[in-house]
Design an enzyme around this catalytic site. Structure first.
Site, mmCIF file in Angstrom:
data_model
loop_
_atom_site.group_PDB
_atom_site.id
_atom_site.type_symbol
_atom_site.label_atom_id
_atom_site.label_comp_id
_atom_site.label_asym_id
_atom_site.label_seq_id
_atom_site.Cartn_x
_atom_site.Cartn_y
_atom_site.Cartn_z
ATOM 1 N N GLU A 77 0.874 -1.174 0.000
ATOM 2 C CA GLU A 77 0.000 0.000 0.000
ATOM 3 C C GLU A 77 0.907 1.219 0.000
ATOM 4 O O GLU A 77 1.554 1.515 1.003
ATOM 5 C CB GLU A 77 -0.902 0.003 1.242
ATOM 6 C CG GLU A 77 -1.770 1.240 1.372
ATOM 7 C CD GLU A 77 -2.445 1.357 2.731
ATOM 8 O OE1 GLU A 77 -2.617 2.503 3.208
ATOM 9 O OE2 GLU A 77 -2.798 0.315 3.313
ATOM 10 N N LYS B 187 -11.025 -0.958 6.358
ATOM 11 C CA LYS B 187 -9.805 -0.689 7.099
ATOM 12 C C LYS B 187 -10.198 -0.179 8.483
ATOM 13 O O LYS B 187 -11.149 0.591 8.612
ATOM 14 C CB LYS B 187 -8.981 0.358 6.350
ATOM 15 C CG LYS B 187 -7.717 0.802 7.083
ATOM 16 C CD LYS B 187 -6.946 1.807 6.251
ATOM 17 C CE LYS B 187 -5.703 2.269 6.984
ATOM 18 N NZ LYS B 187 -4.846 3.134 6.158
ATOM 19 N N ARG C 150 0.983 10.118 1.168
ATOM 20 C CA ARG C 150 1.532 11.072 2.139
ATOM 21 C C ARG C 150 2.849 11.664 1.635
ATOM 22 O O ARG C 150 3.319 12.671 2.164
ATOM 23 C CB ARG C 150 1.746 10.392 3.496
ATOM 24 C CG ARG C 150 0.461 10.151 4.260
ATOM 25 C CD ARG C 150 0.709 9.585 5.629
ATOM 26 N NE ARG C 150 1.245 8.225 5.576
ATOM 27 C CZ ARG C 150 2.312 7.819 6.233
ATOM 28 N NH1 ARG C 150 2.988 8.656 6.985
ATOM 29 N NH2 ARG C 150 2.710 6.568 6.145
ATOM 30 N N THR D 124 -3.713 6.352 1.893
ATOM 31 C CA THR D 124 -3.930 7.751 2.272
ATOM 32 C C THR D 124 -4.507 8.535 1.095
ATOM 33 O O THR D 124 -4.088 9.653 0.787
ATOM 34 C CB THR D 124 -2.635 8.419 2.791
ATOM 35 O OG1 THR D 124 -1.899 7.484 3.584
ATOM 36 C CG2 THR D 124 -2.961 9.623 3.679
#
Length: 213
Positions: free
Chosen positions: A41, A129, A45, A69
């Site tokens: 993943e 998640k 960011r 993110t």
């Protein structure tokens, strides 16, 4: 095999922030795959997440690479264009989830409350998640939430390490765990690919033991 099934089979999803995607994405992908963890993943960011996704897929085509993110539809588009196979967001954004479904890409929104779970149910999601996991109540809260929402499998991320991986992955509600302990900035920036591979192997061994494989 669906994306959900592939992630569940592996059991651990490295959550990666790459400061230098041009140079580090390809060797990192190889290190993860050699450790038995062919999934990543790549978080938005850091700048160049889309570059990292493409380079990881190019280096290891068999690898499952997603974007993390993800906060905007523009980032979804960038991720898909780069070859991402799934989208992860830190919170539940109905517009973003709907957009991913429209684009036919797997999406795992961050859900930690009954309200979040209820919203995910309306989109017929199977896996959510749970973030930040430890700070939001950890495994005890995940188990409590599964009582009214038994239809979900959960991917906890945040505070997962080799120390508590077995506890989490042993729970039948858990699809897989997200973790950054095997892909820390210190390991990546210093090109400690062998250490990353070793941490992945240790994780795989813990998962196999916990699942009785």
């Amino acid at each position: 095999m669906s994306i959900n099934e592939q992630i569940s089979k592996i059991g651990i999803v490295p959550v990666i922030k790459l400061n230098n995607p041009e140079d580090d994405a390809a060797p990192l992908a190889k290190a993860l795959c050699e450790g038995g963890v062919p999934v990543a993943e790549v978080t938005f960011r850091a700048a160049g997440a889309d570059i990292a996704i493409k380079k990881m897929k190019d280096a290891c085509p068999e690898m499952l690479v997603g974007a993390g993110t993800v906060l905007t539809k523009e980032q979804v588009d960038k991720a898909i264009e780069a070859g991402a196979q799934f989208i992860v967001s830190p919170g539940f954004d109905a517009e973003l989830v709907g957009y991913c479904i429209e684009k036919r890409i797997a999406v795992y929104p961050g859900c930690t409350t009954p309200t979040d779970y209820h919203a995910a149910l309306k989109f017929n999601l199977e896996v959510v998640k749970f973030f930040p996991a430890e700070q939001s109540g950890g495994l005890s809260k995940i188990k409590a939430m599964s009582a009214p929402f038994p239809m979900f499998k959960v991917m906890p991320t945040g505070g997962i390490s080799l120390k508590n991986l077995k506890e989490y992955i042993s729970c039948p509600v858990i699809c897989a765990c997200g973790g950054s302990y095997m892909v820390t900035a210190e390991l990546i920036d210093n090109h400690k690919w062998d250490e990353i591979t070793e941490l992945c192997k240790q994780s795989v061994d813990i998962i196999k033991e916990a699942r009785g494989n």
